[in-house]
Design an enzyme around this catalytic site. Structure first.
Site, short mmCIF file in Angstrom:
data_model
loop_
_atom_site.label_atom_id
_atom_site.label_comp_id
_atom_site.label_asym_id
_atom_site.label_seq_id
_atom_site.Cartn_x
_atom_site.Cartn_y
_atom_site.Cartn_z
N LYS A 22 -4.15 -17.47 7.06
CA LYS A 22 -4.01 -18.81 6.51
C LYS A 22 -5.37 -19.35 6.08
O LYS A 22 -5.52 -19.86 4.97
CB LYS A 22 -3.36 -19.73 7.55
N ARG A 91 -3.76 -26.13 12.97
CA ARG A 91 -2.77 -25.06 12.78
C ARG A 91 -3.33 -23.72 13.16
O ARG A 91 -4.49 -23.41 12.87
CB ARG A 91 -2.35 -24.95 11.31
N GLY A 100 5.98 -18.89 12.96
CA GLY A 100 6.53 -19.72 14.02
C GLY A 100 6.19 -19.28 15.43
O GLY A 100 6.67 -19.87 16.39
N MET A 102 3.16 -19.06 16.89
CA MET A 102 2.08 -19.80 17.54
C MET A 102 2.19 -21.27 17.17
O MET A 102 3.14 -21.69 16.56
CB MET A 102 0.75 -19.19 17.17
N ARG A 333 0.26 -17.04 0.94
CA ARG A 333 -0.05 -15.69 1.41
C ARG A 333 0.82 -14.72 0.61
O ARG A 333 1.81 -15.12 0.00
CB ARG A 333 0.23 -15.54 2.90
N HIS A 449 13.76 -20.13 9.96
CA HIS A 449 13.19 -19.20 10.95
C HIS A 449 13.99 -17.89 11.01
O HIS A 449 13.43 -16.80 10.95
CB HIS A 449 13.19 -19.87 12.32
N SER A 762 1.47 25.37 14.36
CA SER A 762 2.29 24.19 14.13
C SER A 762 2.19 23.34 15.39
O SER A 762 2.48 23.81 16.49
CB SER A 762 3.74 24.59 13.86
N CYS A 830 5.27 19.81 13.82
CA CYS A 830 6.73 19.81 13.81
C CYS A 830 7.32 18.98 14.93
O CYS A 830 8.53 18.94 15.12
CB CYS A 830 7.27 21.24 13.85
N TYR A 850 0.78 20.48 6.18
CA TYR A 850 2.11 19.89 5.98
C TYR A 850 2.58 19.18 7.24
O TYR A 850 2.03 19.38 8.33
CB TYR A 850 3.14 20.97 5.59
C1 PEP Z 1 7.49 20.00 20.18
O1 PEP Z 1 7.26 20.26 21.36
O2 PEP Z 1 6.88 19.14 19.55
C2 PEP Z 1 8.56 20.74 19.49
C3 PEP Z 1 8.75 20.54 18.20
O3 PEP Z 1 9.35 21.52 20.24
P1 PEP Z 1 10.59 21.00 21.07
O4 PEP Z 1 10.76 19.55 20.80
O5 PEP Z 1 11.72 21.82 20.66
O6 PEP Z 1 10.11 21.29 22.45
#
Ligand code: PEP
Ligand code: MG
Length: 878
Positions: A22, A91, A100, A102, A333, A449, A762, A830, A850
């Site tokens: 603000k 304010r 709202g 604070m 804003r 609100h 991974s 993963c 990735y």
């Molecule tokens: C992990 O451990 O992040 C994984 C992908 O394997 P899982 O979740 O199958 O143990």
């Protein structure tokens, strides 16, 4: 010495850290030459000092006094001066807007003397002066003195009966001031403070303190706003919207925050002061009607809105007041908006030449995209519409009607879907709004609100459904035609159209999901999504893969843009009917028996992989060899023991099974016989899987398998299985990278050695988080995470968003040492974090190749990977 106070002429929009949103924007508007009442901002640094030390920093009082003196000189009147008072507002204003949550106190400087001076200033308008005074006591009492606000509300209600508050005359308001003062004395044991400077000092500290009000803490957690920022305090000369019918106050957006469409969009309330609009005290009128009431101010407002939008190059929201025909800007804003509007506005601004496509990508978020992938109501379904309100926050929500936040929380905890129904919400309803699937109110506009907070949370909301008579005390509402809905009755609300339906309406996929499934972009929103996704894809450096272990998921993920499979969990292929074969494998007491079981599993595995390779059409498929503890495939130890103890005809096989289950039973299976350990203990198991992969790959032209060994902690484990796998692949004449997951802290810490035997890593950040923190991932989220969140030990579960400091450091070490040992080491993630926006940015920053995530998160990961590449700086749209 630190500077703790900035005049509005000294700041600018880039000083949000110091001046709050603000304060920074008031300064920006002041510098743009817009009509902003003069004032100054006390910095967040002063607030942080106050919160940490329990006292304001040295020098602050002096600085405030100097700035106040300058303000008094500029205005030609002194704060609270008896015959001609300067009044100020105090304010809050943090870096990120917390609507709202604070505190604010208006009309500071009024007391029994200056109230007369104010009446004089107002041309003898006694009513106005007493109304302002009662508002001060009410706001100050609630905010600064911590008195229950209902006490004041009830006194006001008792006085006005069925009339509007504007119908009260000066005498009645003077009477109300007396009553309010009595409440203050009774509740605090002291008189209402009449020294204007003391009022201001106390109000400033109350604003500081409100940073740690429970609802503010809850809101920050929900919005992932850091807890240690503190708030700035803005002190501004008062302008009055409650002088009479030539005055008023309003809020406006430069375009529709629900759809993104350009137009006049806002609410106005004649003869009222700031907070009345947001609180939904009286029903507002649409902003267009201001043209009829005060054309001059209206035209000026439109010009200012255009200036602001061109200057900020984004949708802005504003608060303004008209004091006897003179327009004043009280706030602006970059405005909150719905997910759909965010995409539409970003591409509209590109088309208007205000921003580039690169910027457009940074103006939307993965969370917003995820919201657009929510289902909506089935157009073809039978629906019993009972009311229509305003489409305040889109989506389709179905649940049992409840009439209080407490009940919403209670039922949600029992796993019920609820819709919170209120006349209007206030900041105390926050926890109930979070617990509910949707929010329905009978009063208040799109800037009330309920609407503002729901949009911020991405929660479905219909507001201002005025046909509904909501009676929260009796826990029911009545819709036209005498349709009664009681607590527990199911209703459906459509936040995109504003419609309210009786009963459960079936929901269907979103148009955005249909687009990702391959439909041509048809409407403005989907076209905007398409443009932004294409640009994000072109910009991103991170690849995006899917966690998928069947051909259907694989095919969907491909349609959603996955460039491969980053995690194919093979244990999912051993469930159902195949469980028996696994049981045979575990029970085998001779090499022959084991081989027979493995021989039976191999063709089944092979056909699984063929299906997946075909679905992925030449894209890489990372297949993880079996991971979880074997006993997960066997009967429960207690059930089996009971069966054997109580049954008449127990077979020899049952007994052997029980013995095996007992032998394999573990106290901590997550730290037991699983992953590579299993592969090393059961001869032939991994070999069978590798053979199935090789044979499947040999049959599917272009198949691109990668073999991943789970739960490795030491390079020796990997070497032991790698050698056999390489041999099998060579025999089949199939090429495949062989790599490992990094899921055990030791693997991360010895990544240099492990990389000697792995062509890719991974990061299995589910296990890596579990093992780095020493948390059982199956148990802790339900048991004590809420306490940890309350205590601020973490702002968000480390299973949701990657913990950069701890787990992230393990990842960084492994990336660095792994790549040092093998420069072409391919790196991915993963764990569930692969689809989490913040974690995707982390993966980009540490240089992974990735991210891999569940099919529905793939578009989110693509977008966030693009944003990470395009925006090193944070976006303004939070
Ligand atoms: C992990 O451990 O992040 C994984 C992908 O394997 P899982 O979740 O199958 O143990
Ligand atoms: Mg794991």
């Amino acid at each position: 010495m630190a500077k703790y106070v900035y005049d509005f002429t000294e700041g600018n929009r880039n000083l949000k850290d110091l001046l709050g949103g603000k304060g920074a924007n008031l300064a920006e508007m002041t510098n743009l030459g817009l009509p902003v009442p003069p004032g100054f901002t006390i910095t967040t640094e002063a607030c942080r000092h106050y919160l940490a030390e329990g006292a304001v920093p040295d020098g602050l009082d002096q600085e405030v006094a100097e700035h106040l003196a300058a303000l008094e000189a500029q205005m030609g009147r002194k704060l609270g001066q008896a015959d001609d008072p300067l009044l100020v507002s105090v304010r809050s204003g943090a870096k990120f807007s917390m609507p709202g949550m604070m505190e604010t106190v208006l009309n500071i400087g009024l007391n029994d003397e200056s109230v007369h001076g104010l009446a004089k200033q107002a041309g003898g308008n006694e009513r106005f002066a007493w109304d302002s005074y009662r508002r001060l006591i009410q706001m100050f009492g609630k905010t600064v003195l911590d008195i229950d606000g209902d006490l004041f509300e009830h006194a006001l209600d008792a006085l006005k009966g069925r009339r509007q508050d504007t119908d009260l005359d000066a005498g009645e308001l003077q009477q109300l001031v007396k009553t309010y003062k009595g409440i203050v004395r009774e509740q605090t044991g002291q008189d209402f403070p009449t020294d204007p400077r003391e009022q201001m000092r106390l109000a400033v500290m109350a604003v500081f303190d409100s940073w740690n009000a429970p609802r503010a803490i809850l809101y920050r957690r929900q919005e992932r706003i850091p807890a240690d920022l503190g708030t700035a305090v803005n002190i501004m000369a008062m302008v009055f919207g409650n002088y009479g019918d030539d005055s008023g106050t309003g809020v406006a957006f430069t375009r529709d925050p629900g759809s993104g469409r350009q137009g006049i969009y806002g609410d106005y309330l004649q003869n009222a002061q700031g907070e009345d609009v947001v609180a939904g005290i009286r029903n507002t009128i649409p902003l267009e009607e201001l043209e009829r009431i005060d054309k001059h101010s209206y035209d000026e407002l439109l010009r200012i809105m255009e200036t602001l939008e061109n200057h900020y190059r984004d949708l802005c929201d504003i608060e303004f007041t008209i004091e006897r025909g003179k327009l004043w800007m009280l706030q602006t804003r970059v405005g909150k908006r719905t997910a759909a509007a965010a995409f539409c506005i970003a591409t509209q601004l590109v088309d208007q030449g205000l921003i580039t496509m690169d910027e457009a990508v940074t103006r939307v978020t993965g969370d917003q995209l995820a919201q657009l992938m929510f289902p909506r109501f089935d157009d073809g379904a039978d629906k019993k519409k009972i009311a229509k309100g305003m489409n305040a926050s889109p989506g389709a929500a179905v649940g049992k009607a409840v009439f209080s936040s407490a009940r919403a929380i209670e039922l949600a905890e029992q796993g019920e879907d609820v819709i919170l129904v209120r006349r209007e919400t206030n900041p105390d309803d926050l926890a109930g709004m979070i617990a509910a699937r949707g929010i329905l109110t009978s009063r208040g506009g799109k800037t009330s609100h309920a609407a503002v907070v729901a949009r911020g949370m991405g929660k479905t909301c219909v507001c201002g459904a005025e046909e509904l008579e909501v009676n929260t005390a009796e826990k029911r509402f009545v819709a036209p035609g005498d349709v009664e809905v009681r607590e527990g009755d199911v209703i459906s609300i459509d936040g995109t159209t504003g419609e309210v339906f009786l009963g459960e309406v079936p929901v269907v996929d979103s148009a955005v999901v249909e687009y990702f499934e391959g439909a041509e972009p048809a409407d403005e929103l989907v076209k905007a999504v398409d443009r932004i996704m294409r640009h994000a894809d072109a910009a991103r450096r991170l690849g995006v893969r899917a966690n998928a272990d069947n051909p259907e998921d694989a095919a969907r993920s491909r349609r959603f843009g996955a460039q491969g499979i980053g995690l194919c969990r093979t244990e999912h292929m051993f469930l159902g009917e195949r469980r028996q074969l696994v049981e045979d494998l575990v029970l085998a007491s001779t090499d022959e028996e084991r081989q027979t079981a493995l021989d039976a599993l191999e063709p089944l595995q092979k056909s699984d992989f063929i299906g997946i390779f075909q679905a992925m059409d030449g894209a890489p498929v990372t297949i993880r060899l079996i991971d979880p503890p074997l006993h997960e495939f066997l009967p429960d130890i207690v059930d089996l023991s009971v069966k054997i103890a109580t049954s008449q005809d127990v077979t020899e096989k049952d007994r052997r099974l029980l013995a095996a289950v007992k032998r394999l039973h573990e106290q901590n299976p997550m730290l037991g016989l699983r992953g590579v350990r299993l592969g090393l203990v059961i001869p032939g198991l991994f070999a069978m899987q590798v053979r199935a992969i090789a044979q499947a790959a040999a049959e599917v032209p272009g198949a691109h398998p990668e073999i991943m060994i789970p739960l490795v902690a030491s390079v020796q484990e990997l070497e032991a299985v790698r050698e056999e796998a390489v041999k099998i692949l060579a025999e089949a004449g199939v090429e495949a990278l062989i790599g490992t997951m990094i899921e055990v802290p030791r693997a991360a810490l010895t990544a240099g050695q492990i990389a000697e035997a792995a062509e890719f890593f991974s990061f299995g950040t589910n296990d890596l988080t579990q093992m780095a923190w020493g948390f059982s991932r199956d148990d802790v989220e339900a048991s004590f995470f809420s306490r940890y969140l309350d205590l601020g030990i973490f702002g968000v579960s480390p299973f949701e968003t990657l913990d950069r400091e701890g787990v992230g450091r393990l990842v960084e070490i492994a990336v660095k040492e792994g790549r040092a040992a093998r420069p072409d080491l391919h790196l991915g993630i993963c764990g569930e974090h692969g689809g989490d926006p913040d974690s995707v940015h982390f993966c980009h920053e540490v240089g992974l190749d990735y991210v891999s995530c569940s099919p529905f998160r793939i578009p989110v990961a693509r977008l966030e990977a693009g944003r990470a590449a395009l925006s090193e700086s944070e976006s303004d749209t939070r």
